[in-house]
Motif scaffolding. Structure first.
Motif, PDB file in Angstrom:
ATOM      1  N   VAL A 177       0.832  -1.202   0.000  1.00 43.85           N
ATOM      2  CA  VAL A 177       0.000   0.000   0.000  1.00 43.85           C
ATOM      3  C   VAL A 177       0.867   1.253   0.000  1.00 43.85           C
ATOM      4  O   VAL A 177       1.785   1.392   0.814  1.00 43.85           O
ATOM      5  CB  VAL A 177      -0.948   0.002   1.213  1.00 43.85           C
ATOM      6  N   ILE A 178       0.584   2.145  -0.927  1.00 47.85           N
ATOM      7  CA  ILE A 178       1.257   3.434  -1.008  1.00 47.85           C
ATOM      8  C   ILE A 178       0.410   4.521  -0.351  1.00 47.85           C
ATOM      9  O   ILE A 178       0.913   5.408   0.327  1.00 47.85           O
ATOM     10  CB  ILE A 178       1.535   3.819  -2.477  1.00 47.85           C
ATOM     11  N   ASP A 179      -0.907   4.437  -0.551  1.00 49.42           N
ATOM     12  CA  ASP A 179      -1.786   5.477  -0.023  1.00 49.42           C
ATOM     13  C   ASP A 179      -3.210   4.948   0.064  1.00 49.42           C
ATOM     14  O   ASP A 179      -3.603   4.061  -0.712  1.00 49.42           O
ATOM     15  CB  ASP A 179      -1.754   6.707  -0.930  1.00 49.42           C
ATOM     16  N   ILE A 180      -3.962   5.450   1.003  1.00 47.19           N
ATOM     17  CA  ILE A 180      -5.401   5.204   1.108  1.00 47.19           C
ATOM     18  C   ILE A 180      -6.067   6.568   1.190  1.00 47.19           C
ATOM     19  O   ILE A 180      -5.784   7.352   2.096  1.00 47.19           O
ATOM     20  CB  ILE A 180      -5.763   4.348   2.332  1.00 47.19           C
ATOM     21  N   ILE A 181      -6.903   6.843   0.213  1.00 46.49           N
ATOM     22  CA  ILE A 181      -7.487   8.177   0.076  1.00 46.49           C
ATOM     23  C   ILE A 181      -9.003   8.093   0.144  1.00 46.49           C
ATOM     24  O   ILE A 181      -9.614   7.228  -0.496  1.00 46.49           O
ATOM     25  CB  ILE A 181      -7.078   8.808  -1.275  1.00 46.49           C
ATOM     26  N   GLU A 182      -9.611   8.981   0.919  1.00 44.57           N
ATOM     27  CA  GLU A 182     -11.065   9.131   0.892  1.00 44.57           C
ATOM     28  C   GLU A 182     -11.370  10.408   0.101  1.00 44.57           C
ATOM     29  O   GLU A 182     -11.254  11.515   0.628  1.00 44.57           O
ATOM     30  CB  GLU A 182     -11.662   9.231   2.293  1.00 44.57           C
ATOM     31  N   PRO A 183     -11.713  10.284  -1.188  1.00 46.45           N
ATOM     32  CA  PRO A 183     -11.971  11.483  -1.996  1.00 46.45           C
ATOM     33  C   PRO A 183     -13.114  12.311  -1.417  1.00 46.45           C
ATOM     34  O   PRO A 183     -14.060  11.774  -0.819  1.00 46.45           O
ATOM     35  CB  PRO A 183     -12.349  10.908  -3.365  1.00 46.45           C
ATOM     36  N   VAL A 200      -7.611   2.679  -2.522  1.00 50.62           N
ATOM     37  CA  VAL A 200      -6.349   2.093  -2.067  1.00 50.62           C
ATOM     38  C   VAL A 200      -5.387   2.027  -3.253  1.00 50.62           C
ATOM     39  O   VAL A 200      -5.714   1.436  -4.283  1.00 50.62           O
ATOM     40  CB  VAL A 200      -6.568   0.687  -1.487  1.00 50.62           C
ATOM     41  N   ILE A 201      -4.224   2.637  -3.111  1.00 55.61           N
ATOM     42  CA  ILE A 201      -3.207   2.618  -4.158  1.00 55.61           C
ATOM     43  C   ILE A 201      -2.068   1.726  -3.692  1.00 55.61           C
ATOM     44  O   ILE A 201      -1.568   1.871  -2.570  1.00 55.61           O
ATOM     45  CB  ILE A 201      -2.685   4.026  -4.461  1.00 55.61           C
ATOM     46  N   GLY A 202      -1.679   0.777  -4.548  1.00 49.91           N
ATOM     47  CA  GLY A 202      -0.601  -0.128  -4.198  1.00 49.91           C
ATOM     48  C   GLY A 202       0.461  -0.197  -5.267  1.00 49.91           C
ATOM     49  O   GLY A 202       0.169  -0.063  -6.464  1.00 49.91           O
ATOM     50  N   GLN A 203       1.706  -0.377  -4.840  1.00 45.24           N
ATOM     51  CA  GLN A 203       2.799  -0.605  -5.778  1.00 45.24           C
ATOM     52  C   GLN A 203       3.029  -2.101  -5.905  1.00 45.24           C
ATOM     53  O   GLN A 203       3.088  -2.821  -4.906  1.00 45.24           O
ATOM     54  CB  GLN A 203       4.073   0.090  -5.327  1.00 45.24           C
TER      55      GLN A 203
END
Length: 203
Positions: free
Chosen positions: A132-138, A151-154
């Motif tokens: 996981v690189i980032d977890i964003i609640e737009p 959820v953004i993952g590399q």
């Protein structure tokens, strides 16, 4: 016709939004919680977002089990859903309690990631191991939290089924990747065509 999404007064029997934004690949997300519980769930809000570095994202409507697990452990996998796995993928979409193992529920082989502590589908033609690189609640246009979690993952490692490789490429006819359309509709990509990018020539 035209309608504003705030009122969603399209007058149709079903909301066309998901049908318009399609086909969408399915991210079959494998994760493990801090307590050891495993989860396997399909997300049609899923895609690759870059090739260098290799990154993917999935988005959850609400803080579901997959989001809970990746928040706790920081890793996940995503398995490629081929046409032959469609029905078992659908079984894993059931809203079952947290401690239910969807791999067992759907009769799937649970494989352990080599680089991340998360499981993936042994029957899948390909699987990605991700950190996981980032977890964003737009936020919405008025600034309020949307209640969705991206959820953004590399991608750290990739598993490939060698039987699905032909002439140095993943054979799309053999793999037949499943895609989500609108409503209850799905499609697979067994029928494909090639198209080269145009050259600007002398411009």
């Amino acid at each position: 016709m035209f309608y504003e999404t705030a009122g969603n007064a399209h007058g149709l029997a079903h909301d066309p939004f998901k049908a318009i934004v399609s086909p969408r690949p399915i991210g079959w997300i494998g994760s493990r919680g801090r307590d050891g519980s495993v989860n396997l769930a399909p997300y049609s809000y899923f895609n690759a977002i870059s090739d260098s570095p290799k990154m993917v994202m999935f988005s959850s409507s609400g803080r579901k089990d997959s989001v809970r697990n990746v928040e706790e452990t920081g890793v996940f996998t995503t398995s490629l859903v081929g046409r032959e796995l469609a029905e078992r993928m659908n079984v894993t979409s059931a809203p079952v309690p947290y401690d239910i193992n969807e791999f067992e529920l759907a009769g799937l082989t649970m494989m352990q990631g080599r680089m991340v502590d998360a499981p993936f589908v042994g029957e899948a033609h390909a699987a990605l191991e991700c950190r996981v690189i980032d977890i964003i609640e737009p936020r919405t246009v008025d600034g309020t939290p949307s209640g969705n979690f991206m959820v953004i993952g590399q991608v750290l490692g990739i598993h490939l089924d060698e039987k699905a490789i032909a002439e140095g490429r993943l054979d799309m006819k053999a793999v037949a990747p499943l895609a989500r359309l609108g409503y209850l509709d799905y499609a697979d990509a067994a029928e494909t065509f090639e198209m080269a990018r145009p050259s600007l020539g002398g411009r």
